[in-house]
Design a protein around this motif. Structure first.
Motif, PDB file in Angstrom:
ATOM      1  N   ASP A 115       0.833  -1.204   0.000  1.00  0.00           N
ATOM      2  CA  ASP A 115       0.000   0.000   0.000  1.00  0.00           C
ATOM      3  C   ASP A 115       0.868   1.255   0.000  1.00  0.00           C
ATOM      4  OD1 ASP A 115      -2.198  -1.667   0.081  1.00  0.00           O
ATOM      5  OD2 ASP A 115      -2.630  -1.312   2.209  1.00  0.00           O
ATOM      6  N   ARG A 116       1.911   1.242   0.809  1.00  0.00           N
ATOM      7  CA  ARG A 116       2.826   2.391   0.887  1.00  0.00           C
ATOM      8  C   ARG A 116       3.518   2.618  -0.453  1.00  0.00           C
ATOM      9  NH1 ARG A 116       7.745   3.670   3.845  1.00  0.00           N
ATOM     10  NH2 ARG A 116       8.032   5.841   3.317  1.00  0.00           N
ATOM     11  N   ALA A 117       3.955   1.546  -1.080  1.00  0.00           N
ATOM     12  CA  ALA A 117       4.614   1.659  -2.385  1.00  0.00           C
ATOM     13  C   ALA A 117       3.649   2.224  -3.422  1.00  0.00           C
ATOM     14  CB  ALA A 117       5.154   0.303  -2.828  1.00  0.00           C
ATOM     15  N   GLU A 118       2.415   1.793  -3.396  1.00  0.00           N
ATOM     16  CA  GLU A 118       1.418   2.275  -4.356  1.00  0.00           C
ATOM     17  C   GLU A 118       1.149   3.765  -4.169  1.00  0.00           C
ATOM     18  OE1 GLU A 118      -0.837   2.360  -7.567  1.00  0.00           O
ATOM     19  OE2 GLU A 118       0.272   0.582  -6.920  1.00  0.00           O
ATOM     20  N   VAL A 119       1.030   4.216  -2.918  1.00  0.00           N
ATOM     21  CA  VAL A 119       0.811   5.638  -2.645  1.00  0.00           C
ATOM     22  C   VAL A 119       2.020   6.455  -3.111  1.00  0.00           C
ATOM     23  CG1 VAL A 119       0.595   7.326  -0.763  1.00  0.00           C
ATOM     24  CG2 VAL A 119      -0.816   5.269  -0.755  1.00  0.00           C
ATOM     25  N   ALA A 120       3.237   5.942  -2.852  1.00  0.00           N
ATOM     26  CA  ALA A 120       4.454   6.637  -3.276  1.00  0.00           C
ATOM     27  C   ALA A 120       4.541   6.720  -4.798  1.00  0.00           C
ATOM     28  CB  ALA A 120       5.683   5.930  -2.705  1.00  0.00           C
TER      29      ALA A 120
ATOM     30  N   ALA B  95       2.556  12.106  -9.921  1.00  0.00           N
ATOM     31  CA  ALA B  95       1.894  13.407  -9.891  1.00  0.00           C
ATOM     32  C   ALA B  95       2.880  14.563  -9.737  1.00  0.00           C
ATOM     33  CB  ALA B  95       0.877  13.440  -8.750  1.00  0.00           C
ATOM     34  N   GLU B  96       4.002  14.332  -9.018  1.00  0.00           N
ATOM     35  CA  GLU B  96       4.887  15.441  -8.664  1.00  0.00           C
ATOM     36  C   GLU B  96       6.221  15.456  -9.407  1.00  0.00           C
ATOM     37  OE1 GLU B  96       5.268  15.936  -4.396  1.00  0.00           O
ATOM     38  OE2 GLU B  96       3.226  15.181  -4.100  1.00  0.00           O
ATOM     39  N   THR B  97       6.530  14.415 -10.181  1.00  0.00           N
ATOM     40  CA  THR B  97       7.792  14.383 -10.920  1.00  0.00           C
ATOM     41  C   THR B  97       7.502  14.052 -12.378  1.00  0.00           C
ATOM     42  OG1 THR B  97       8.255  12.009 -10.625  1.00  0.00           O
ATOM     43  CG2 THR B  97       8.957  13.490  -8.851  1.00  0.00           C
ATOM     44  N   ASP B  98       8.560  14.007 -13.175  1.00  0.00           N
ATOM     45  CA  ASP B  98       8.358  13.674 -14.590  1.00  0.00           C
ATOM     46  C   ASP B  98       8.687  12.211 -14.886  1.00  0.00           C
ATOM     47  OD1 ASP B  98      11.116  13.871 -14.379  1.00  0.00           O
ATOM     48  OD2 ASP B  98      11.366  14.844 -16.315  1.00  0.00           O
ATOM     49  N   ILE B  99       8.493  11.345 -13.903  1.00  0.00           N
ATOM     50  CA  ILE B  99       8.729   9.916 -14.126  1.00  0.00           C
ATOM     51  C   ILE B  99       7.680   9.392 -15.105  1.00  0.00           C
ATOM     52  CG2 ILE B  99       7.384   9.082 -12.147  1.00  0.00           C
ATOM     53  CD1 ILE B  99       9.706   6.969 -11.778  1.00  0.00           C
ATOM     54  N   ALA B 100       8.150   8.693 -16.125  1.00  0.00           N
ATOM     55  CA  ALA B 100       7.247   8.188 -17.163  1.00  0.00           C
ATOM     56  C   ALA B 100       7.048   6.680 -17.068  1.00  0.00           C
ATOM     57  CB  ALA B 100       7.783   8.552 -18.540  1.00  0.00           C
ATOM     58  N   SER B 101       8.096   5.962 -16.609  1.00  0.00           N
ATOM     59  CA  SER B 101       7.978   4.515 -16.466  1.00  0.00           C
ATOM     60  C   SER B 101       8.747   4.084 -15.220  1.00  0.00           C
ATOM     61  CB  SER B 101       8.515   3.785 -17.695  1.00  0.00           C
ATOM     62  OG  SER B 101       9.914   4.012 -17.818  1.00  0.00           O
ATOM     63  N   THR B 102       8.339   2.962 -14.669  1.00  0.00           N
ATOM     64  CA  THR B 102       8.933   2.456 -13.435  1.00  0.00           C
ATOM     65  C   THR B 102       9.630   1.139 -13.698  1.00  0.00           C
ATOM     66  OG1 THR B 102       7.183   3.493 -12.148  1.00  0.00           O
ATOM     67  CG2 THR B 102       8.415   1.740 -11.074  1.00  0.00           C
ATOM     68  N   GLU B 103      10.848   1.027 -13.194  1.00  0.00           N
ATOM     69  CA  GLU B 103      11.628  -0.195 -13.331  1.00  0.00           C
ATOM     70  C   GLU B 103      11.625  -1.000 -12.025  1.00  0.00           C
ATOM     71  OE1 GLU B 103      16.315  -0.939 -13.675  1.00  0.00           O
ATOM     72  OE2 GLU B 103      15.477   0.216 -15.331  1.00  0.00           O
ATOM     73  N   ASP B 104      11.807  -0.294 -10.890  1.00  0.00           N
ATOM     74  CA  ASP B 104      11.900  -0.985  -9.601  1.00  0.00           C
ATOM     75  C   ASP B 104      11.380  -0.077  -8.496  1.00  0.00           C
ATOM     76  OD1 ASP B 104      12.725  -3.189  -7.911  1.00  0.00           O
ATOM     77  OD2 ASP B 104      14.369  -1.916  -7.228  1.00  0.00           O
ATOM     78  N   VAL B 105      10.797  -0.688  -7.470  1.00  0.00           N
ATOM     79  CA  VAL B 105      10.315   0.035  -6.299  1.00  0.00           C
ATOM     80  C   VAL B 105      10.802  -0.725  -5.071  1.00  0.00           C
ATOM     81  CG1 VAL B 105       8.283   0.830  -5.023  1.00  0.00           C
ATOM     82  CG2 VAL B 105       8.241   0.788  -7.525  1.00  0.00           C
TER      83      VAL B 105
ATOM     84  N   GLU C 299       7.011  15.423   2.848  1.00  0.00           N
ATOM     85  CA  GLU C 299       8.215  16.200   2.610  1.00  0.00           C
ATOM     86  C   GLU C 299       8.533  16.183   1.116  1.00  0.00           C
ATOM     87  OE1 GLU C 299      11.381  14.918   5.248  1.00  0.00           O
ATOM     88  OE2 GLU C 299       9.895  14.416   6.770  1.00  0.00           O
ATOM     89  N   GLU C 300       9.539  16.975   0.737  1.00  0.00           N
ATOM     90  CA  GLU C 300       9.889  17.109  -0.667  1.00  0.00           C
ATOM     91  C   GLU C 300      10.447  15.816  -1.254  1.00  0.00           C
ATOM     92  OE1 GLU C 300      12.916  19.774  -3.425  1.00  0.00           O
ATOM     93  OE2 GLU C 300      12.514  20.378  -1.364  1.00  0.00           O
ATOM     94  N   ILE C 301      10.000  15.471  -2.433  1.00  0.00           N
ATOM     95  CA  ILE C 301      10.512  14.320  -3.178  1.00  0.00           C
ATOM     96  C   ILE C 301      11.872  14.702  -3.762  1.00  0.00           C
ATOM     97  CG2 ILE C 301      10.171  12.921  -5.246  1.00  0.00           C
ATOM     98  CD1 ILE C 301       7.180  13.030  -4.733  1.00  0.00           C
ATOM     99  N   ILE C 302      12.824  13.765  -3.739  1.00  0.00           N
ATOM    100  CA  ILE C 302      14.155  13.991  -4.288  1.00  0.00           C
ATOM    101  C   ILE C 302      14.299  13.165  -5.555  1.00  0.00           C
ATOM    102  CG2 ILE C 302      16.626  13.729  -3.852  1.00  0.00           C
ATOM    103  CD1 ILE C 302      15.756  13.975  -0.788  1.00  0.00           C
ATOM    104  N   VAL C 303      14.777  13.814  -6.626  1.00  0.00           N
ATOM    105  CA  VAL C 303      14.962  13.147  -7.913  1.00  0.00           C
ATOM    106  C   VAL C 303      16.405  13.343  -8.354  1.00  0.00           C
ATOM    107  CG1 VAL C 303      14.236  13.014 -10.323  1.00  0.00           C
ATOM    108  CG2 VAL C 303      12.559  13.608  -8.556  1.00  0.00           C
ATOM    109  N   LYS C 304      17.060  12.255  -8.734  1.00  0.00           N
ATOM    110  CA  LYS C 304      18.429  12.303  -9.253  1.00  0.00           C
ATOM    111  C   LYS C 304      18.483  11.499 -10.546  1.00  0.00           C
ATOM    112  CE  LYS C 304      20.376  14.298  -5.640  1.00  0.00           C
ATOM    113  NZ  LYS C 304      21.003  15.582  -5.657  1.00  0.00           N
ATOM    114  N   LYS C 305      19.351  11.936 -11.452  1.00  0.00           N
ATOM    115  CA  LYS C 305      19.598  11.160 -12.652  1.00  0.00           C
ATOM    116  C   LYS C 305      20.557  10.027 -12.313  1.00  0.00           C
ATOM    117  CE  LYS C 305      18.897  14.926 -15.874  1.00  0.00           C
ATOM    118  NZ  LYS C 305      19.522  15.819 -16.847  1.00  0.00           N
ATOM    119  N   TRP C 306      20.297   8.855 -12.874  1.00  0.00           N
ATOM    120  CA  TRP C 306      21.135   7.683 -12.651  1.00  0.00           C
ATOM    121  C   TRP C 306      22.583   7.970 -13.041  1.00  0.00           C
ATOM    122  CZ3 TRP C 306      19.953   3.352 -10.103  1.00  0.00           C
ATOM    123  CH2 TRP C 306      20.806   2.252 -10.217  1.00  0.00           C
ATOM    124  N   ALA C 307      22.767   8.732 -14.115  1.00  0.00           N
ATOM    125  CA  ALA C 307      24.103   9.032 -14.630  1.00  0.00           C
ATOM    126  C   ALA C 307      24.901   9.949 -13.705  1.00  0.00           C
ATOM    127  CB  ALA C 307      23.992   9.662 -16.013  1.00  0.00           C
ATOM    128  N   ASP C 308      24.234  10.618 -12.757  1.00  0.00           N
ATOM    129  CA  ASP C 308      24.926  11.539 -11.854  1.00  0.00           C
ATOM    130  C   ASP C 308      25.523  10.847 -10.635  1.00  0.00           C
ATOM    131  OD1 ASP C 308      24.316  13.615 -13.540  1.00  0.00           O
ATOM    132  OD2 ASP C 308      22.588  14.300 -12.373  1.00  0.00           O
TER     133      ASP C 308
END
Length: 157
Positions: A32-37, A43-53, A84-93
């Motif tokens: 349930d927590r994973a689904e809410v996340a 809704a809050e980031t530009d994620i288009a597809s999911t590989e792993d949670v 709290e604020e979501i953190i997004v990083k590029k894999w390449a960074d």
């Protein structure tokens, strides 16, 4: 004799069914927590597809999502438990999982790696690696995701 076999099979089926029900019930809050996340990340980031949670529990709890953004770049999204604020990083960074494992093996006596996962600590994104050493002691080894520098060890548990 046939009655005994019938009851043994029936009892086995009932026990296995109960075990499956307990397992599913125990995993329900995590799922349930994973689904809410996931919904929040979409809704809050530009994620288009999911590989792993995965779930990471440090000082704070995060759901860590890897996937691709709308530009096709591989990203990592850390969704905190609270609002709290979501953190997004590029894999390449950051450093790769393989590079983190190689650093672990180069600096420690590793008998068996139990897990390698991304997490978030006060210093920022980290690779958390749990392993057994040559003496079968449990150890935790943390590397900073962005630089690959050692941050913390917890040894001989």
């Amino acid at each position: 004799m046939k009655k005994t076999i019938f009851f043994a099979v029936l009892l086995t089926i009932v026990v296995i069914g109960a075990m499956v029900a307990v397992f599913i019930n125990a995993r329900s809050p995590v799922n349930d927590r994973a689904e809410v996340a996931l919904q929040r990340a979409e809704a809050e980031t530009d994620i288009a597809s999911t590989e792993d949670v995965s779930l990471y529990n440090g000082k704070k709890s995060y759901v860590v999502i890897t996937g691709e953004n709308t530009s096709g770049e591989k990203i990592i999204v850390w969704v905190p438990e609270k609002d709290e604020e979501i953190i997004v990083k590029k894999w390449a960074d950051g450093i790769s999982k393989e590079a983190a494992i190689n650093k672990l093996k180069g600096e420690n006596d590793v008998n068996e790696i139990l897990s390698v996962k991304l997490g978030m600590e006060s210093v920022g994104p980290v690779w958390e690696m749990t392993y057994l050493d040559d003496n079968e002691h449990l150890n935790y080894y943390y590397l900073l995701f962005e630089t690959g520098e050692w941050w913390r060890k917890i040894e001989n548990l």
